[in-house]
Scaffold this motif. Structure first.
Motif, PDB file in Angstrom:
ATOM      1  N   ALA A   1       0.830  -1.200   0.000  1.00  0.00           N
ATOM      2  CA  ALA A   1       0.000   0.000   0.000  1.00  0.00           C
ATOM      3  C   ALA A   1       0.864   1.249   0.000  1.00  0.00           C
ATOM      4  N   GLY A   2       0.262   2.341  -0.444  1.00  0.00           N
ATOM      5  CA  GLY A   2       0.950   3.625  -0.419  1.00  0.00           C
ATOM      6  C   GLY A   2       1.298   4.110  -1.806  1.00  0.00           C
ATOM      7  N   GLY A   3       1.720   5.380  -1.874  1.00  0.00           N
ATOM      8  CA  GLY A   3       2.137   5.967  -3.139  1.00  0.00           C
ATOM      9  C   GLY A   3       3.452   5.398  -3.609  1.00  0.00           C
ATOM     10  N   ARG A   4       3.826   5.777  -4.819  1.00  0.00           N
ATOM     11  CA  ARG A   4       5.049   5.215  -5.406  1.00  0.00           C
ATOM     12  C   ARG A   4       6.292   5.595  -4.612  1.00  0.00           C
ATOM     13  N   ARG A   5       6.340   6.833  -4.135  1.00  0.00           N
ATOM     14  CA  ARG A   5       7.505   7.256  -3.342  1.00  0.00           C
ATOM     15  C   ARG A   5       7.631   6.418  -2.074  1.00  0.00           C
ATOM     16  N   ALA A   6       6.513   6.243  -1.350  1.00  0.00           N
ATOM     17  CA  ALA A   6       6.548   5.483  -0.096  1.00  0.00           C
ATOM     18  C   ALA A   6       6.930   4.032  -0.342  1.00  0.00           C
ATOM     19  N   VAL A   7       6.405   3.446  -1.416  1.00  0.00           N
ATOM     20  CA  VAL A   7       6.717   2.046  -1.715  1.00  0.00           C
ATOM     21  C   VAL A   7       8.190   1.891  -2.082  1.00  0.00           C
ATOM     22  N   LEU A   8       8.734   2.835  -2.854  1.00  0.00           N
ATOM     23  CA  LEU A   8      10.142   2.771  -3.225  1.00  0.00           C
ATOM     24  C   LEU A   8      11.032   2.915  -1.998  1.00  0.00           C
ATOM     25  N   ILE A   9      10.712   3.843  -1.119  1.00  0.00           N
ATOM     26  CA  ILE A   9      11.488   4.015   0.113  1.00  0.00           C
ATOM     27  C   ILE A   9      11.470   2.738   0.936  1.00  0.00           C
ATOM     28  N   ARG A  10      10.301   2.149   1.054  1.00  0.00           N
ATOM     29  CA  ARG A  10      10.175   0.919   1.848  1.00  0.00           C
ATOM     30  C   ARG A  10      10.997  -0.218   1.238  1.00  0.00           C
ATOM     31  N   ALA A  11      10.983  -0.327  -0.094  1.00  0.00           N
ATOM     32  CA  ALA A  11      11.735  -1.395  -0.748  1.00  0.00           C
ATOM     33  C   ALA A  11      13.235  -1.206  -0.577  1.00  0.00           C
ATOM     34  N   LEU A  12      13.706   0.026  -0.696  1.00  0.00           N
ATOM     35  CA  LEU A  12      15.136   0.282  -0.524  1.00  0.00           C
ATOM     36  C   LEU A  12      15.569   0.046   0.914  1.00  0.00           C
ATOM     37  N   ARG A  13      14.759   0.487   1.871  1.00  0.00           N
ATOM     38  CA  ARG A  13      15.090   0.223   3.277  1.00  0.00           C
ATOM     39  C   ARG A  13      15.214  -1.281   3.531  1.00  0.00           C
TER      40      ARG A  13
ATOM     41  N   GLY B   1      19.794   8.612   7.112  1.00  0.00           N
ATOM     42  CA  GLY B   1      21.068   7.961   7.367  1.00  0.00           C
ATOM     43  C   GLY B   1      21.259   6.631   6.680  1.00  0.00           C
ATOM     44  N   TRP B   2      20.266   6.187   5.883  1.00  0.00           N
ATOM     45  CA  TRP B   2      20.410   4.917   5.181  1.00  0.00           C
ATOM     46  C   TRP B   2      21.385   5.041   4.002  1.00  0.00           C
ATOM     47  N   LEU B   3      21.373   6.195   3.350  1.00  0.00           N
ATOM     48  CA  LEU B   3      22.201   6.417   2.170  1.00  0.00           C
ATOM     49  C   LEU B   3      23.082   7.631   2.374  1.00  0.00           C
ATOM     50  N   THR B   4      24.120   7.752   1.550  1.00  0.00           N
ATOM     51  CA  THR B   4      24.938   8.956   1.485  1.00  0.00           C
ATOM     52  C   THR B   4      24.980   9.412   0.035  1.00  0.00           C
ATOM     53  N   ALA B   5      25.164  10.712  -0.144  1.00  0.00           N
ATOM     54  CA  ALA B   5      25.222  11.255  -1.502  1.00  0.00           C
ATOM     55  C   ALA B   5      26.331  12.284  -1.569  1.00  0.00           C
TER      56      ALA B   5
ATOM     57  N   VAL C   1      25.354   1.245   8.640  1.00  0.00           N
ATOM     58  CA  VAL C   1      23.947   0.880   8.759  1.00  0.00           C
ATOM     59  C   VAL C   1      23.867  -0.594   9.120  1.00  0.00           C
ATOM     60  N   THR C   2      23.160  -0.900  10.193  1.00  0.00           N
ATOM     61  CA  THR C   2      23.128  -2.278  10.688  1.00  0.00           C
ATOM     62  C   THR C   2      22.142  -3.114   9.914  1.00  0.00           C
ATOM     63  N   SER C   3      22.371  -4.403   9.924  1.00  0.00           N
ATOM     64  CA  SER C   3      21.492  -5.359   9.242  1.00  0.00           C
ATOM     65  C   SER C   3      20.802  -6.224  10.272  1.00  0.00           C
ATOM     66  N   ALA C   4      19.581  -6.639   9.963  1.00  0.00           N
ATOM     67  CA  ALA C   4      18.827  -7.512  10.873  1.00  0.00           C
ATOM     68  C   ALA C   4      19.110  -8.982  10.630  1.00  0.00           C
ATOM     69  N   VAL C   5      19.970  -9.314   9.664  1.00  0.00           N
ATOM     70  CA  VAL C   5      20.223 -10.709   9.319  1.00  0.00           C
ATOM     71  C   VAL C   5      21.562 -11.136   9.879  1.00  0.00           C
TER      72      VAL C   5
ATOM     73  N   ALA D   1      11.498  -5.079  17.131  1.00  0.00           N
ATOM     74  CA  ALA D   1      12.870  -5.123  17.623  1.00  0.00           C
ATOM     75  C   ALA D   1      13.855  -5.477  16.534  1.00  0.00           C
ATOM     76  N   ALA D   2      13.378  -6.113  15.436  1.00  0.00           N
ATOM     77  CA  ALA D   2      14.283  -6.546  14.385  1.00  0.00           C
ATOM     78  C   ALA D   2      14.513  -5.476  13.329  1.00  0.00           C
ATOM     79  N   ARG D   3      14.102  -4.234  13.615  1.00  0.00           N
ATOM     80  CA  ARG D   3      14.269  -3.144  12.657  1.00  0.00           C
ATOM     81  C   ARG D   3      15.180  -2.089  13.263  1.00  0.00           C
ATOM     82  N   PRO D   4      16.490  -2.272  13.167  1.00  0.00           N
ATOM     83  CA  PRO D   4      17.423  -1.359  13.820  1.00  0.00           C
ATOM     84  C   PRO D   4      17.408   0.002  13.160  1.00  0.00           C
ATOM     85  N   VAL D   5      17.762   1.007  13.948  1.00  0.00           N
ATOM     86  CA  VAL D   5      17.861   2.371  13.438  1.00  0.00           C
ATOM     87  C   VAL D   5      19.182   2.517  12.707  1.00  0.00           C
ATOM     88  N   PRO D   6      19.195   3.120  11.521  1.00  0.00           N
ATOM     89  CA  PRO D   6      20.455   3.292  10.814  1.00  0.00           C
ATOM     90  C   PRO D   6      21.375   4.243  11.553  1.00  0.00           C
TER      91      PRO D   6
END
Length: 486
Positions: A23-35, A77-81, A93-97, A115-120
Motif C-alpha cells: 500500500a501507499g504511493g510510489r515514493r513510499a513504496v520505493l522508500i520501503r523497498a530500498l530500506r 542515514g540509510w544512504l549517502t550522496a 547501517v546495521t542489518s537484521a540478518v 525489535a528486528a528493525r534497527p535504526v540506521p
C-alpha cells in the motif's frame, strides 16, 4: 502496485532486484523497498545506487519521485550522496540478518518484529554543514584560552576546588558585570548574576519541571524560534503562545494576559532584525502594567556588521527583564557556560531551583573565562571573528547575487546566519535536494511555532559561520547548486 526492476550490471556494477509492492504511493513504496534491501543485507554498505534519472526511467515513475526517495533515505542515514561518487548505502547501517556485514544477531521475535528493525547509524556528517547555531569550531582561540586557563588555575585559591557557590564563581560574576555593562548596556551588579550552562539550562531553572519553577506560564514567544526551546517549556508544563512578527520584530502590542514573554530583541531568531525602538519601549510598558517579565535571549548580540550596536533590553528596566547570554556563539558551545542577570527578587528562588551541584558549571572553566574577559582576550577574539564572519556574509550575498538573483537574502545586518527567501512552494524540494547533495541546512518552516497564524513564507536558514574557512567556498558552490532556477 507490483513491479520489479532489474538493474543492469553495466550501469552500477551490481545486479539489484527490487519488489515494489504494498500500500501507499510510489515514493513510499520505493522508500520501503530500498530500506528493506539495506536492512536485509542485500544492499551492502558502500553499494552504489543508480542515478535517479536512470532509476526513474526503469520504473516508469517521475524523476522527482526517485529524487525525493533518495533524499529521504539520505536524511534518515540509510544512504549517502556526494558529488562525483553518486548515491551509496551508508557505512555503519546495521542489518537484521545474522552474519551480514555491519549486522549482529537478529533480535527475538522474528524478522518482522519491531525489535528486528534497527535504526540506521550515520557514519559521518554532511559534506557541507550550513546549519545555523554554531560558530566556526576551527577558530576557537586555543592559545589564548590555554593561557587564561593556566593563569586562572595558578591564581585560584584552594577553596575554589571545594563545593563552591551555586551562583557561580565571584571572579566570573565580577568580570561579567563589567563586560556586560560596557559591551551590552546591561545594568548588573555581580550579586544579580547566576552562572548557568546555557540558555536551555536557564529556561529549566526559570520554569522548572511540572510547573514547579520560579516562573509560571503561559509564556508568550515569537512566532519563529528554536523548537528545542519550545520543547523545554512543554516538558515543564508551560504553554507557549506565539506572537506575530513583521519587519519591526515581534508585535508586542498584541501581548495579552501572559505572565512573561521570551524575545530575541537584538537580532530576531531566525528571521533577523532588531526589535524596533518603539516596541522595545512598548514591551517594557506592558511588563510594568501587567506585573509581567521579559526573558531576553541575547544569543549573538556581539556580532553586528551594517548597523550600530543594539543594547540589551535589560538596560531599560532591570527589574522587569531577565537577561540571558552565553559563549555558545562567541567562543564555543562545548564550554557550556552561560549567565542570567536577574531582578533582585528572583536571585534567591533561582538559586534554590538550581539545587544539586551536578547542575553547576565547571569551576576551572568559570575561572578561565573570567581571566579571558579581564585580560581583553575575549574582546580581541570577538573583534577578529566579527571581521571574519562579515567577510563570509559578504561572500554569501555576493555569490547569490551573481548565481541566484531570484533569491532574496534577509537578516544579514548582524548575527551568524541569513535567511534566503524562496519562491512559494519550493522550500521542501530545496531542503531535500540539499540533503541528497550532502548539504545540511534548515528550512524556515522548522522554526515556526505550530500555533502561529501568520502566513508562512518559503525559505532556508543558512549558518555561514559553521563551515571551517577552507571549506566555505565549496559549501557556497554546493548551496547555489540546489537553489531553484530563476
Amino acid at each position: 502496485m507490483v513491479k520489479s526492476w532489474v538493474n543492469s550490471a553495466e550501469r552500477i556494477g551490481v545486479d539489484l532486484h527490487l519488489e515494489l509492492s504494498g500500500a501507499g504511493g510510489r515514493r513510499a513504496v520505493l522508500i520501503r523497498a530500498l530500506r528493506e534491501a539495506v536492512r536485509s543485507g542485500r544492499l551492502a554498505a558502500g553499494t552504489r545506487l543508480p542515478p535517479y534519472r536512470s532509476l526513474a526511467a526503469d520504473l516508469g515513475v517521475a524523476r522527482n519521485t526517485v529524487a525525493d526517495a533518495y533524499a529521504e533515505l539520505v536524511a534518515e542515514g540509510w544512504l549517502t550522496a556526494r558529488q562525483g561518487s553518486g548515491t551509496r548505502v551508508a557505512a555503519g547501517v546495521t542489518s537484521a540478518v545474522p552474519g551480514r556485514r555491519g549486522g549482529g544477531e537478529a533480535a527475538p521475535g522474528g524478522e518482522g518484529s519491531r525489535a528486528a528493525r534497527p535504526v540506521p547509524v550515520r557514519a559521518r556528517g554532511p559534506r557541507h554543514d550550513l546549519r545555523q547555531g554554531t560558530p566556526d569550531a576551527s577558530a576557537f582561540p586555543r592559545a589564548a584560552w590555554s593561557a587564561s586557563y593556566r593563569r586562572a588555575l595558578q591564581a585560584a585559591p584552594s577553596e575554589a576546588f571545594g563545593p563552591g557557590d551555586p551562583a557561580g564563581r565571584g571572579e566570573l560574576r565580577e568580570a561579567l558585570s563589567e563586560y556586560l555593562a560596557r559591551a551590552r548596556g546591561v545594568r548588573a551588579e555581580p550579586d544579580r548574576i547566576v552562572v548557568c550552562s546555557g540558555f536551555a539550562h536557564a529556561l529549566r531553572l526559570l520554569f522548572g519541571q511540572g510547573g514547579g519553577g520560579v516562573l509560571r506560564g503561559p509564556l508568550a514567544v515569537e512566532a519563529y524560534g528554536l523548537g528545542f526551546h519550545r520543547e523545554v517549556l512543554s516538558a515543564a508544563g508551560v504553554r507557549s503562545v506565539p506572537v506575530a512578527l513583521d519587519e519591526y520584530g515581534a508585535r508586542v502590542e498584541e501581548l495579552g494576559g501572559q505572565r512573561a514573554v521570551l524575545l530575541t530583541p537584538a537580532h530576531q531568531f531566525p528571521t533577523g532584525g532588531p526589535l524596533h525602538p518603539e516596541r522595545r519601549a512598548g514591551v517594557i510598558e506592558w511588563a510594568r502594567a501587567r506585573g509581567a517579565l521579559v526573558v531576553e535571549d541575547d544569543y549573538d548580540g556581539e556580532f553586528r556588521y551594517d548597523r550600530k550596536p543594539v543594547g540589551a533590553l535589560q538596560g531599560l528596566d532591570p527589574e522587569r527583564v531577565i537577561h540571558v547570554g552565553s559563549v555558545s556563539k562567541s567562543l564555543s558551545p562545548a564550554l557550556r557556560l552561560g549567565w542570567m542577570v536577574l531582578p533582585g527578587r528572583l536571585v534567591g528562588p533561582v538559586l534554590a531551583a538550581k539545587g544539586e551541584r551536578e547542575a553547576w558549571a565547571s569551576v576551572p572553566d568559570q575561572l578561565a573565562l573570567a581571566d579571558f574577559l579581564v585580560s581583553g582576550s575575549y574582546d580581541r577574539h570577538v573583534r577578529r571573528m566579527r571581521q571574519r564572519y562579515r567577510g563570509r556574509r559578504d561572500r554569501l550575498v555576493g555569490m547569490l547575487a551573481e548565481r541566484a538573483p531570484q533569491v532574496e537574502v534577509t537578516g544579514v545586518a548582524a548575527g551568524l546566519h541569513a535567511v534566503l527567501r524562496l519562491p512559494p512552494g519550493t522550500e521542501g524540494s530545496v531542503v531535500k535536494a540539499a540533503a541528497w547533495q550532502g548539504v545540511a541546512l534548515d528550512g524556515l518552516a522548522a522554526f515556526r511555532h505550530p500555533d502561529a497564524g501568520m502566513v508562512a513564507p518559503d525559505g532556508v536558514v543558512i549558518g555561514y559561520a559553521t563551515p571551517p574557512e577552507h571549506a566555505y567556498g565549496a559549501a557556497l558552490e554546493a548551496l547555489c547548486g540546489v537553489l531553484p532556477p530563476g
